[in-house]
Scaffold this motif. Structure first.
Motif: not given
Length: 83
Positions: A60-79
Motif C-alpha cells: 500500500k506504500d508503493m506506486i507502480s513504475e508507470e505511476e512514477f513516470f507519469s508523475n515525473a512527466r507531469k512535474k517536468a511539464c509543470e516546471l
C-alpha cells in the motif's frame, strides 16, 4: 568550536583525552570509530538503514513504475511551462 583529531595509534587516545579534558571550556571528548564505506563512497550504515526501511515497506506504500513516470512527466511539464 568543534575539533576533529584523527589518530593512527589508538593507544595514544587516553593521553590525548586526558590532555584535552584539562583545557578550560572543553565540553566533551568522544571517540567515533572509523566508518566503513563501499567503493563508491557510500557509508555502509546508510545502505543498512535503507535496507531496513525497504523491508518495512508494504504494498500500500508503493506506486507502480508507470505511476512514477507519469508523475515525473507531469512535474517536468509543470516546471518547463513556468518559463
Amino acid at each position: 568550536m568543534t575539533v576533529n583529531i584523527e589518530l593512527e595509534n589508538a593507544e595514544d587516545f587516553p593521553f590525548i583525552k586526558e590532555l584535552l579534558e584539562k583545557l578550560k571550556g572543553v565540553k566533551s571528548v568522544s571517540v567515533q570509530e572509523d566508518e566503513e564505506f563501499y567503493e563508491d563512497g557510500t557509508p555502509k550504515w546508510f545502505i543498512e538503514r535503507l535496507a531496513d526501511y525497504a523491508d518495512r515497506m508494504e504494498e500500500k506504500d508503493m506506486i507502480s513504475e508507470e505511476e512514477f513516470f507519469s508523475n515525473a512527466r507531469k512535474k517536468a511539464c509543470e516546471l518547463y511551462s513556468r518559463k
